[in-house]
Design a protein around this motif. Sequence first.
Motif, PDB file in Angstrom:
ATOM      1  N   ARG A   1       0.823  -1.215   0.000  1.00 49.19           N
ATOM      2  CA  ARG A   1       0.000   0.000   0.000  1.00 49.19           C
ATOM      3  C   ARG A   1       0.855   1.263   0.000  1.00 49.19           C
ATOM      4  NH1 ARG A   1      -2.052   0.093   6.311  1.00 49.19           N
ATOM      5  NH2 ARG A   1      -2.572  -2.068   5.906  1.00 49.19           N
TER       6      ARG A   1
ATOM      7  N   TYR B   1      -1.608  -4.490  -4.500  1.00 52.54           N
ATOM      8  CA  TYR B   1      -2.423  -5.628  -4.082  1.00 52.54           C
ATOM      9  C   TYR B   1      -1.509  -6.577  -3.329  1.00 52.54           C
ATOM     10  CZ  TYR B   1      -5.911  -9.386  -4.223  1.00 52.54           C
ATOM     11  OH  TYR B   1      -6.827 -10.360  -3.880  1.00 52.54           O
TER      12      TYR B   1
ATOM     13  N   ASP C   1      -1.920  -7.707   4.321  1.00 52.55           N
ATOM     14  CA  ASP C   1      -1.986  -6.628   5.297  1.00 52.55           C
ATOM     15  C   ASP C   1      -0.777  -6.734   6.217  1.00 52.55           C
ATOM     16  OD1 ASP C   1      -2.524  -4.875   7.352  1.00 52.55           O
ATOM     17  OD2 ASP C   1      -4.592  -5.505   7.642  1.00 52.55           O
TER      18      ASP C   1
ATOM     19  N   ARG D   1      -6.212 -11.619   5.003  1.00 51.90           N
ATOM     20  CA  ARG D   1      -6.732 -10.374   4.431  1.00 51.90           C
ATOM     21  C   ARG D   1      -5.770  -9.848   3.379  1.00 51.90           C
ATOM     22  NH1 ARG D   1      -6.672  -4.661   5.300  1.00 51.90           N
ATOM     23  NH2 ARG D   1      -8.677  -3.756   4.726  1.00 51.90           N
TER      24      ARG D   1
ATOM     25  N   GLU E   1      -5.231  -6.632   0.572  1.00 49.94           N
ATOM     26  CA  GLU E   1      -5.666  -5.262   0.339  1.00 49.94           C
ATOM     27  C   GLU E   1      -5.447  -4.851  -1.122  1.00 49.94           C
ATOM     28  OE1 GLU E   1      -4.200  -3.147   4.445  1.00 49.94           O
ATOM     29  OE2 GLU E   1      -2.703  -3.442   2.875  1.00 49.94           O
TER      30      GLU E   1
ATOM     31  N   PHE F   1      -5.400  -1.299  -3.200  1.00 45.78           N
ATOM     32  CA  PHE F   1      -5.410   0.164  -3.144  1.00 45.78           C
ATOM     33  C   PHE F   1      -5.282   0.721  -4.559  1.00 45.78           C
ATOM     34  CE2 PHE F   1      -5.010  -0.492   1.207  1.00 45.78           C
ATOM     35  CZ  PHE F   1      -4.780   0.664   1.947  1.00 45.78           C
TER      36      PHE F   1
ATOM     37  N   SER G   1     -14.578  -0.221  -7.600  1.00 53.38           N
ATOM     38  CA  SER G   1     -15.450  -0.859  -6.602  1.00 53.38           C
ATOM     39  C   SER G   1     -14.762  -2.017  -5.897  1.00 53.38           C
ATOM     40  CB  SER G   1     -16.745  -1.340  -7.269  1.00 53.38           C
ATOM     41  OG  SER G   1     -16.471  -2.353  -8.228  1.00 53.38           O
ATOM     42  N   SER G   2     -13.735  -2.596  -6.553  1.00 53.31           N
ATOM     43  CA  SER G   2     -13.004  -3.708  -5.932  1.00 53.31           C
ATOM     44  C   SER G   2     -12.006  -3.221  -4.885  1.00 53.31           C
ATOM     45  CB  SER G   2     -12.252  -4.494  -7.003  1.00 53.31           C
ATOM     46  OG  SER G   2     -13.124  -5.075  -7.941  1.00 53.31           O
ATOM     47  N   ALA G   3     -11.662  -1.952  -4.917  1.00 53.81           N
ATOM     48  CA  ALA G   3     -10.602  -1.434  -4.050  1.00 53.81           C
ATOM     49  C   ALA G   3     -11.039  -1.359  -2.593  1.00 53.81           C
ATOM     50  CB  ALA G   3     -10.172  -0.059  -4.525  1.00 53.81           C
ATOM     51  N   ASP G   4     -10.123  -1.709  -1.708  1.00 52.09           N
ATOM     52  CA  ASP G   4     -10.348  -1.529  -0.270  1.00 52.09           C
ATOM     53  C   ASP G   4     -10.190  -0.059   0.113  1.00 52.09           C
ATOM     54  OD1 ASP G   4     -10.483  -4.420   0.943  1.00 52.09           O
ATOM     55  OD2 ASP G   4      -8.831  -4.461  -0.490  1.00 52.09           O
ATOM     56  N   GLU G   5      -9.340   0.638  -0.621  1.00 52.04           N
ATOM     57  CA  GLU G   5      -9.186   2.071  -0.381  1.00 52.04           C
ATOM     58  C   GLU G   5      -8.878   2.768  -1.694  1.00 52.04           C
ATOM     59  OE1 GLU G   5      -6.562   5.204   2.336  1.00 52.04           O
ATOM     60  OE2 GLU G   5      -7.118   3.225   3.114  1.00 52.04           O
TER      61      GLU G   5
END
Length: 325
Positions: free
Chosen positions: A250, A261, A264, A295, A297, A299, A318-322
Motif C-alpha cells: 500500500r 495488491y 496486510d 486479508r 488489500e 489500493f 469498486s473492488s478497491a479496499d481504499e
Amino acid sequence: MGRRDVLALLGAAAAWTYPARAQRSIPVLGYLCPESPVPFASRLKAFHDGLRETGYIEGKNVAIEYRWAEGQYKRLPDLAASLVARDVDIIVAPGGAPVALAAKASTTSKTIVFEMGGDPVQLGVVDSLSRPGGNITGVSSLSVEVSRKRLEFMHELLPAATALAVVANPTSPTAKSQLESLHSAAGVLGVDLQILNASIEQEFEPAFSAAAQKPPTGLVFTSDPYFAFRSGQLAALAQQYRLPAITQSRDFPIAGGLMSYGGDFVQSHRRTGVYAGRILHGEKPSNLPVQLVTRVEFFVNLKAAKILGIELSPSLISSADEVIE
C-alpha cells in the motif's frame, strides 16, 4: 509512527546495555531486520502493539536488541549470528523470507518468530503450518501467492495490451515460483510477458526504461520486501516514465503509484509481536501453528491515474479496499 518517534525509540533502546542471561532482570528479544528503522517504522509499531497486547513493553519488562541490514541482505547471516552470540531469548525475524532463512541457519536452539509473505513450508523454514516443529514459528501473509492477481488487475486496466512487463528480484527465494505462476496466468489471459530483473536500486530505472520502450504496457512487480520498502522511489519512476504499475505494498499508491495488491503487513507484524509475547509467557514455538494472514488489500490512486491519462473502470474502483483521491 514517524521518523522522529522511531529514532527516539531506538535511541532510548541503544542506551541500555544488556547483561549476560544470568544477570538479566528482564528478557531480551533480538530483532533482525532487512532494512533501516525509518522505512520499517509502521511495521515496527505494529510489532510493539502486538507485544503490548500480551503485556510486554520495551524498556519496562522486555528489552530489544536491534540489528538493521540497511537493505544489504547479504549482511543478514552475520547479524543473525551476532544475536545468537548475545544470547537473546528470542530472535524475531520480520520482513520476508531472506530474514527467516538467515535466522534459521544461525541457530537450532534459539527460539525464532518470523514474518514473511511466502510459503514457509515450501521454503523449508518449517515442517508444516500446523506443526512447525523445533524452535521456530511465525506469521505468513498472502503477498507472494497473489502475484498473479496483480497481473489480472493490470490486464483489466489495459485490456488491449498484448504484452505486460514483470519486474522480479532474481535473488529472492520466491522469484522462481512467482514467475511460474505469472506465466501460467499470462497464458490464460492471452498476453506475453516481458521479464525484467532488478535486485538493487540502480537497476530500477533501467527496468522502467525498458518497459517504456514498448507501449502501451503496464508494469507488474512480484512480491519482494526489497521492492516494498522502496515504494517511494518506484512511485517516482512510474510517474517519470508515465507507466501504470502495481506492487504488493500500500506504500506504493500512497507515495503516488497507481495500484497495490498484497497482504496486510500491519496485521502480520502485530501478530508477530503477539507470538513473541506468548512465547515469553512460556508457550513453546513447536505448539504454535504458523498463522496465516488471509486479508488482502487492494489500493488504487485516482490522482495517479489522472496524471497517467488512464481511466479506471468502475469494477476496478469498486473492488478497491481504499481509493486515494
